[in-house]
Design a protein around this motif. Structure first.
Motif, PDB file in Angstrom:
ATOM      1  N   VAL A 191       4.306  -4.165  -7.680  1.00 53.59           N
ATOM      2  CA  VAL A 191       3.628  -2.871  -7.724  1.00 53.59           C
ATOM      3  C   VAL A 191       2.394  -3.016  -8.617  1.00 53.59           C
ATOM      4  CG1 VAL A 191       3.829  -0.444  -8.423  1.00 53.59           C
ATOM      5  CG2 VAL A 191       5.789  -1.612  -7.399  1.00 53.59           C
ATOM      6  N   CYS A 236       1.010   1.325  -6.507  1.00 53.27           N
ATOM      7  CA  CYS A 236       1.277   1.068  -5.086  1.00 53.27           C
ATOM      8  C   CYS A 236       1.918  -0.301  -4.908  1.00 53.27           C
ATOM      9  CB  CYS A 236      -0.032   1.095  -4.294  1.00 53.27           C
ATOM     10  SG  CYS A 236      -0.570   2.743  -3.887  1.00 53.27           S
ATOM     11  N   THR A 237       2.698  -0.430  -3.850  1.00 53.04           N
ATOM     12  CA  THR A 237       3.277  -1.736  -3.535  1.00 53.04           C
ATOM     13  C   THR A 237       2.168  -2.698  -3.100  1.00 53.04           C
ATOM     14  OG1 THR A 237       3.637  -1.033  -1.266  1.00 53.04           O
ATOM     15  CG2 THR A 237       5.467  -0.755  -2.795  1.00 53.04           C
ATOM     16  N   THR A 238       2.402  -3.987  -3.376  1.00 59.48           N
ATOM     17  CA  THR A 238       1.399  -5.007  -3.036  1.00 59.48           C
ATOM     18  C   THR A 238       1.822  -5.848  -1.840  1.00 59.48           C
ATOM     19  OG1 THR A 238       2.451  -6.631  -4.476  1.00 59.48           O
ATOM     20  CG2 THR A 238       0.735  -5.236  -5.471  1.00 59.48           C
ATOM     21  N   GLY A 244       0.778  -1.236   0.000  1.00 64.29           N
ATOM     22  CA  GLY A 244       0.000   0.000   0.000  1.00 64.29           C
ATOM     23  C   GLY A 244       0.804   1.278   0.000  1.00 64.29           C
ATOM     24  N   VAL A 245       2.089   1.178  -0.279  1.00 65.42           N
ATOM     25  CA  VAL A 245       2.928   2.381  -0.324  1.00 65.42           C
ATOM     26  C   VAL A 245       2.977   2.898  -1.766  1.00 65.42           C
ATOM     27  CG1 VAL A 245       5.245   3.313   0.076  1.00 65.42           C
ATOM     28  CG2 VAL A 245       4.324   1.520   1.584  1.00 65.42           C
ATOM     29  N   ALA A 246       2.678   4.182  -1.932  1.00 62.58           N
ATOM     30  CA  ALA A 246       2.742   4.778  -3.268  1.00 62.58           C
ATOM     31  C   ALA A 246       4.185   4.780  -3.747  1.00 62.58           C
ATOM     32  CB  ALA A 246       2.190   6.200  -3.237  1.00 62.58           C
TER      33      ALA A 246
END
Lengths: 361, 361, 361, 361
Positions: free
Chosen positions: B69, B73-75, B31-33
């Motif tokens: 990604v 966003c990271t998964t 969840g990190v952009a």
């Protein structure tokens, strides 16, 4: 995590004022004769109360080997061991129950664990290094057979510095004085400084130098596990360590590449693992590209002054209040002399682990 | 082993003159952009050819993210990435095929692996650090959200030293000059020295300083994985690094414990993770007992002069014969400016890994 | 953590419907000839679309080796590799965006990461096993040189069971039919069953058996890393695996110790690593006390029916609502035939890792 | 390597006939009340001599906690512990000094280490599992607080099988009989079989089933560290274990995917970590895609008959000669009843480790 190493591993436990300290040595080769006298001697070098320079605390520090040895030889199975605490004066610490001593681990442990183990620092006490000395001594039993020697000495105390390099001194003399400096005259000056500082109730730091000789070519990994990165991590994990450098380190920054490069000397025949060329110099400190090159590996470790002072200090208690702290008990004014065998022990474990990783043992 | 970290991990691969370099980032929170511009900017700071101070080699160093990604966003799944090599001049290295360059990894790799990858140093080339910068940039994406900043700068080149500490300068100015020193005047002198050394075909080393601000209390482990031991290992694994120190380090050895201890300041109410007391000083360098105390973490890393010289050197070939070596190609006279983002990247990965270990992320 | 192994290690990345899958092989010995044809052949055995039994999805699955190989031989440095995805029909999955497919990882990934990667299962897709087959193929390059063979085959599909043991069949025949069962007649019945199940839009599970021959004595560790525990962990990490057994396993529980013990046969002269005695039987499955004894190592792995059905199923969406799911796209009715090379690959990596740990390579 | 786990770790040492066994528990959360009675009770369940079914060997097996506990609570520091051996009859083993017992680890240890520790199997003895039970009991202290229960029971002895699943029985009854089967009638038949086998001097194997209830969603990792792969490795590392299966395992292979898939039940509102939907069935065994889904986790472990028989067997000695072996001493005819707490302990450590990895503790 209280485990050190990759496939030769030491796991430790124990606190300053509980039952004792101990550990498990895993990955010890089978069939190695266990020279208990040698192991005990290493512990004795670390032991408090060995000279007027160190704390007057007397700890016998007898190691008991619990497993992994049969008929005097290692079996290849994990070596459990214990060193009991004795001569504990827990009451010396009662006044610390609600205090945070300056520059100790008291506050950070309390924050991380919610626990205030006030009894001599608990797990953060340098007493934990007893287990490292035992682990290192077992490693040395193997290294000795391979002709590898590891020798550390006190190179600096406060502003008293032993000039030159390890090659300028007879390292067999290191233990001939209490401060563990191979030069008698410098040792005397270091000793005087420590006694002076001790007299003031204060403490002083310094530098330990170490040299590893007879190390085979090829130890260490190219990238993240460069041999010096492993040595650095090992040394910096010792209580009170503040810095690590090898080879030229932080010094001689004015020297150019052309002055620092170690030039190879032509040799007679094809170069191979059995025919290493020699070098004109060893500014690299025995490690190139993270891998040992067969030259002497030498490095230095900086230690800060012990945080426990025998003078009054300001600090705060658990309620945030200002309080005056005056340590009781017996404490070192300078840890350097006792840290010498710890530095050697950590180095020995790194070297043996890497020999195993390289399939040499 | 080419993996760095415990539960936030970077695994790297690639050589100087093959297809390219890359890696796998494992343990990236979901969840990190993914700010690709930021990541690319970090790479650009490491890139060769960015100024007259560095090699004239131009490498575009575009990072391609291959996995982990989705929709920007990271998964939470591993992030595979690639940075292709281009502008390779392998023929620049043909004359090295049978040589061992002084103070390079050529000889030790040959001894360990029986392989002579003469093409720009192969795996031992600092080109591998491209992957570290990418890994560090991903870590920084998380740290930024937590208000943690990591800023390194060139503090010394040869005998030109930036006086004072990080607190005396505006670190936002670090990238305002090619040498990455936050003081314009000192930067100019460093730059002059590098150009002078470069003109001679020689090289020069120096020191990078780094400060981590906004770091939470409680990172690091008590015993072998003290936070500074992890930072030290990370820094010492960077090519050409020769030393690491934090807090007072090797300096000021004449200071007593009473002068070095960081005195706590009384505060209003019970001390807890949410109410850390302040300190009068920060000689500890933000770490006490191996655990971060919320103060600024600062450390220094020593780098030797680059081993590749643009002047003639004596060396030996694989047959043990004396030969003359003169490097061709494009090389840095001083790695410091380009190593600044590498130091930051390694620090970022250590901090994120420890936040994960402490259950903070 | 997406890394497998101790000192021979595979780290993987990639999803079903992104750029592709790939990985890093770390600890590959130097100087091994890289037989790309062999590696590609192993991938082809795993590839979808190879027969009417498997999905009609065609994936070329060409492996690109990015590093660690020079002049056709390994260099001892990490081998990065890529297998690009192609022929993606992501729109086949658009209807799944807000659904949780029954008995898939959809819901658990969503809970753990807060992410719903609906494109073919994302990281949880068996496409990740492409990287395992590549890693295993590199390991096999080494094992082949040591005379170690690893052969898996489909031993059961639904209730069609291949009677007897591996010793009763010519395992060279395994690939002579689509189902990868070494007995033609049983293979035909398995094949018929799979086609029948496929015709119903349903799926079926089964068992893969595997035998490792030529394995040296002494692999595995006594306690937690028994060789069969490592093999079991490796096999259970394969998608859809539900069980692992070796030697007598869950079977023949009515046999007494006196019937199961493997009796040693007297031999001519002192027993040593070079003179292993023989055994009358091999109920131990080649491993005693967690350590290989030189006999054939054999084990079985249970696989459940694939969760993706080509028939309508009830399920829920992200809002908790009841919905009907009907998979589109191309899916296997039975994974067993394609899982055979995956089982072999995982076994190869375990064996090579343990040979390295034992200092044999 | 004698260490189990990632960030909650147990390291063990000790042999059957030396000083004792023990270990170090690392990663234990701070502030947990140490219920010594509970820990001792778990040890008592593993202890020999507890019923006529088990060996008549009496071992007190008192655990001594050496560190990591202060004022009855854990401190977050490593917990060292010891369980001394007593009542040793080493002379029972003197006749084994030069023998290799069939289907024991004698020969493989000798080959690997060059050592023949004939005293009751040395490190390969199941006595090592004492340490596992202690480690597991500490883990359970944490899991209990989180409402997680772990219950194993004897499900099969020889051909006596407890029909149905764990849900058909009151697992509180497990310890109401010596064989640890929750159904009194089946327990009686198992017990009769064991006594019959024992009377013949022979041994018998069986199956232990285990169920973990109250486990949170999200434990386990997607790829190589799937939760069931970790559980499988843990169980297979127990002495005499030959197989592991979870969910449907090796059974019911004739069932189609449409019969095995676990259908989700619609629920009222958005699905989130706090609102898990329910399932109509639990064929998955509480784990999907390697990650716990909040359902009961259930699995089975196969154990072979104990290799030590109280009847005469043929074997060979170290010189390769045929010899007759008749075990002396006191041995179990069936390990299942005593293995029940070991299975629970290993499961507890896996669950706690994964909760820590997931940042839940």
């Amino acid at each position: 995590m209280n485990t050190f190493g990759n496939i030769f591993r030491l796991t430790t436990f124990g606190e300053s004022h509980g039952f004792g300290v101990g550990g498990v040595i895993d990955g010890m080769p089978a069939g190695v004769a266990v020279d208990m006298e040698f192991i005990q001697k290493q512990l004795d070098r670390r032991r408090p109360g060995q000279s007027r320079l160190t704390t007057s605390r007397r700890e016998d520090d007898r190691v008991e080997v619990l497993s992994g040895v049969m008929d005097g030889c290692t079996t290849g199975q994990p070596v459990g061991f214990l060193v009991r605490n004795n001569n504990q004066h827990s009451q010396d610490y009662d006044n610390l129950r609600d205090l945070f001593r300056p520059s100790h681990a008291d506050l950070t442990y309390y924050m991380k664990y919610g626990i205030r183990d006030h009894r001599g620092g608990g797990r953060s006490s340098a007493r934990e290094t007893v287990s490292r000395v035992v682990g290192g001594a077992f490693a040395m039993l193997v290294l000795r057979q391979k002709g590898i020697s590891i020798r550390a000495y006190t190179q600096q105390v406060g502003d008293v510095v032993l000039a030159g390099t390890y090659a300028d001194y007879d390292l067999e003399q290191t233990d001939s004085n209490d401060v563990r400096c191979p030069d008698a005259e410098t040792a005397r000056r270091m000793s005087d400084l420590i006694m002076e500082v001790k007299g003031e109730g204060d403490t002083i730091g310094g530098v330990i130098a170490c040299v590893i000789q007879g190390c085979p070519v090829g130890l260490g990994e190219p990238c993240f596990r460069k041999l010096h990165a492993q040595l650095g991590s090992a040394m910096l994990s010792i209580n009170a360590a503040k810095g690590f450098e090898y080879g030229q380190g932080f010094g001689n920054m004015n020297l150019r590449g052309s002055q620092q490069n170690d030039i190879l000397i032509p040799c007679d025949g094809e170069i191979s693992r059995n025919r290493m060329p020699e070098f004109k110099t060893n500014n690299s400190g025995g490690i190139q590209g993270g891998i040992s090159n067969g030259q002497d590996i030498y490095f230095r470790v900086a230690f800060k002054p012990v945080a426990t002072l025998l003078m009054e200090q300001d600090t705060v208690d658990i309620h945030g209040n200002a309080v005056k702290l005056r340590a009781r008990g017996r404490h070192d004014a300078c840890v350097l002399p006792r840290a010498v065998p710890i530095v050697e022990a950590m180095a020995a474990m790194v070297i043996l682990d890497n020999m195993k990783l390289a399939g040499m043992i």
